[in-house]
Design a protein around this motif. Structure first.
Motif, PDB file in Angstrom:
ATOM      1  N   ALA A 255      -6.664  -8.687   5.298  1.00  0.00           N
ATOM      2  CA  ALA A 255      -6.073  -7.493   4.678  1.00  0.00           C
ATOM      3  C   ALA A 255      -7.099  -6.718   3.857  1.00  0.00           C
ATOM      4  O   ALA A 255      -7.128  -5.479   3.909  1.00  0.00           O
ATOM      5  N   ASP A 256      -7.930  -7.404   3.099  1.00  0.00           N
ATOM      6  CA  ASP A 256      -8.934  -6.700   2.292  1.00  0.00           C
ATOM      7  C   ASP A 256      -9.957  -6.017   3.199  1.00  0.00           C
ATOM      8  O   ASP A 256     -10.332  -4.855   2.965  1.00  0.00           O
ATOM      9  N   ARG A 257     -10.420  -6.721   4.225  1.00  0.00           N
ATOM     10  CA  ARG A 257     -11.437  -6.146   5.108  1.00  0.00           C
ATOM     11  C   ARG A 257     -10.912  -4.924   5.847  1.00  0.00           C
ATOM     12  O   ARG A 257     -11.661  -3.977   6.107  1.00  0.00           O
ATOM     13  N   PHE A 258      -9.625  -4.932   6.184  1.00  0.00           N
ATOM     14  CA  PHE A 258      -9.060  -3.814   6.930  1.00  0.00           C
ATOM     15  C   PHE A 258      -8.456  -2.731   6.029  1.00  0.00           C
ATOM     16  O   PHE A 258      -7.827  -1.793   6.542  1.00  0.00           O
ATOM     17  N   ALA A 259      -8.669  -2.818   4.730  1.00  0.00           N
ATOM     18  CA  ALA A 259      -8.190  -1.751   3.847  1.00  0.00           C
ATOM     19  C   ALA A 259      -8.737  -0.386   4.245  1.00  0.00           C
ATOM     20  O   ALA A 259      -8.000   0.614   4.190  1.00  0.00           O
ATOM     21  N   PRO A 260     -10.002  -0.247   4.679  1.00  0.00           N
ATOM     22  CA  PRO A 260     -10.476   1.068   5.135  1.00  0.00           C
ATOM     23  C   PRO A 260      -9.735   1.563   6.365  1.00  0.00           C
ATOM     24  O   PRO A 260      -9.568   2.786   6.544  1.00  0.00           O
ATOM     25  N   VAL A 261      -9.288   0.667   7.235  1.00  0.00           N
ATOM     26  CA  VAL A 261      -8.509   1.055   8.404  1.00  0.00           C
ATOM     27  C   VAL A 261      -7.194   1.689   7.965  1.00  0.00           C
ATOM     28  O   VAL A 261      -6.775   2.752   8.452  1.00  0.00           O
ATOM     29  N   VAL A 262      -6.535   1.031   7.009  1.00  0.00           N
ATOM     30  CA  VAL A 262      -5.259   1.544   6.486  1.00  0.00           C
ATOM     31  C   VAL A 262      -5.469   2.883   5.787  1.00  0.00           C
ATOM     32  O   VAL A 262      -4.692   3.824   5.968  1.00  0.00           O
ATOM     33  N   ALA A 263      -6.526   2.967   4.978  1.00  0.00           N
ATOM     34  CA  ALA A 263      -6.800   4.218   4.265  1.00  0.00           C
ATOM     35  C   ALA A 263      -7.019   5.383   5.222  1.00  0.00           C
ATOM     36  O   ALA A 263      -6.618   6.522   4.949  1.00  0.00           O
ATOM     37  N   GLU A 264      -7.652   5.108   6.361  1.00  0.00           N
ATOM     38  CA  GLU A 264      -7.963   6.164   7.320  1.00  0.00           C
ATOM     39  C   GLU A 264      -6.742   6.584   8.142  1.00  0.00           C
ATOM     40  O   GLU A 264      -6.574   7.785   8.434  1.00  0.00           O
ATOM     41  N   LEU A 265      -5.875   5.623   8.490  1.00  0.00           N
ATOM     42  CA  LEU A 265      -4.850   5.904   9.492  1.00  0.00           C
ATOM     43  C   LEU A 265      -3.432   5.964   8.976  1.00  0.00           C
ATOM     44  O   LEU A 265      -2.588   6.642   9.596  1.00  0.00           O
ATOM     45  N   ALA A 266      -3.086   5.274   7.918  1.00  0.00           N
ATOM     46  CA  ALA A 266      -1.682   5.172   7.488  1.00  0.00           C
ATOM     47  C   ALA A 266      -1.073   6.544   7.261  1.00  0.00           C
ATOM     48  O   ALA A 266      -1.644   7.400   6.577  1.00  0.00           O
ATOM     49  N   GLY A 267       0.081   6.756   7.850  1.00  0.00           N
ATOM     50  CA  GLY A 267       0.810   8.005   7.674  1.00  0.00           C
ATOM     51  C   GLY A 267       0.407   9.103   8.623  1.00  0.00           C
ATOM     52  O   GLY A 267       1.063  10.156   8.659  1.00  0.00           O
ATOM     53  N   HIS A 268      -0.629   8.895   9.419  1.00  0.00           N
ATOM     54  CA  HIS A 268      -1.104   9.945  10.345  1.00  0.00           C
ATOM     55  C   HIS A 268      -0.606   9.698  11.772  1.00  0.00           C
ATOM     56  O   HIS A 268      -0.303   8.593  12.137  1.00  0.00           O
TER      57      HIS A 268
END
Length: 268
Positions: A255-268
């Protein structure tokens, strides 16, 4: 219709409670939408208390990933789900399936009087959703996520589920596209993809411990993603465009490593 991305984390309690709560807060702060717990009796606290705790200390949505239908009567599953929906003020999602591989041995070990065949487990799922809708009444709709694979299970999910995930292992991309094709024409159904393997990390309670990440990559399986966030972002976007997956579920260890993935894509 393309749905916006959202991301969930399966976070069983495998440490002391304070350490687990710290992880829960990091997951919430990283922009994940949902914290999920598996249904593994006696290996961790029961799902209800864990999820109520998460909802009390964060703004996360919470859910089961997933209730095993033969482990409890349908009315009891529905009662707990409705109760969680009520105390979380609508932030609970009931995930339910017929049970993981090996559930038959687990049922026998726990002294269950009979091991129901697959068609009876599907009937239990249907009855749990029916009882949940009755408890919810006209003013509440607890979302239901169904983990399915076979044709009868997919038919049930198309009828009753808000979110559908497939019980996958090493099936290649083409096979998963075939499974998802019919759901892309079913109204508002959300397609979810559980990804238990990121790089060489295998999430506990999401895949068997003997899972071979290299073999999954060689098979072009949908249960694995690259551990590089930039490469993962590209592949996640491809999976939505080509197959329709918009809800991705990872294990807590990444989850911590993929935080940038979530920041980039969530809600889009």
């Amino acid at each position: 219709m393309t749905k916006p991305f959202r991301f969930g984390v399966v976070a069983p309690l495998r440490t002391d409670p304070p350490t687990w709560r710290d992880r829960v807060h990091r997951i919430a702060d990283s922009g994940y939408s949902t914290l999920l717990v598996p249904d593994f009796p006696q290996m961790q606290p029961a799902p209800g208390p864990m999820l109520a705790t998460v909802a009390a200390v964060t703004d996360l949505r919470v859910g089961t990933w997933v209730y095993a239908s033969p482990l409890r009567p349908a009315w009891l599953t529905a009662w707990e789900a409705h109760s969680l929906s009520l105390v979380t003020e609508g932030r609970f999602e009931m995930g339910i399936g017929t049970g993981r591989p090996g559930i038959e041995d687990e049922l026998r070990d726990k002294g269950m009087p009979a091991v129901p065949p697959p068609h009876e487990r599907l009937a239990q799922m249907r009855e749990a959703v029916r009882a949940l809708r009755e408890l919810d009444g006209p003013d509440r709709h607890t979302p239901v996520a169904m983990a399915v694979y076979g044709p009868k299970a997919r038919e049930l999910a198309a009828e009753l589920a808000d979110t559908v995930t497939f019980a996958l292992g090493d099936q290649p991309r083409g096979e998963v596209e075939r499974l998802a094709r019919d759901f892309r024409t079913v109204g508002e159904v959300e397609l979810a993809l559980a990804v238990p393997v990121v790089g060489d990390n295998v999430a506990p309670h999401m895949a068997p411990p003997d899972t071979d990440p290299a073999a999954l990559r060689a098979a072009d399986a949908m249960t694995v993603l690259p551990d590089d966030p930039a490469a993962a972002i590209e592949e996640i976007q491809r999976r939505r465009e080509e197959i329709g997956f918009s809800y991705f579920v990872f294990g807590a260890d990444v989850a911590d490593r993929f935080a940038p993935v979530v920041a980039e894509l969530a809600g889009h």
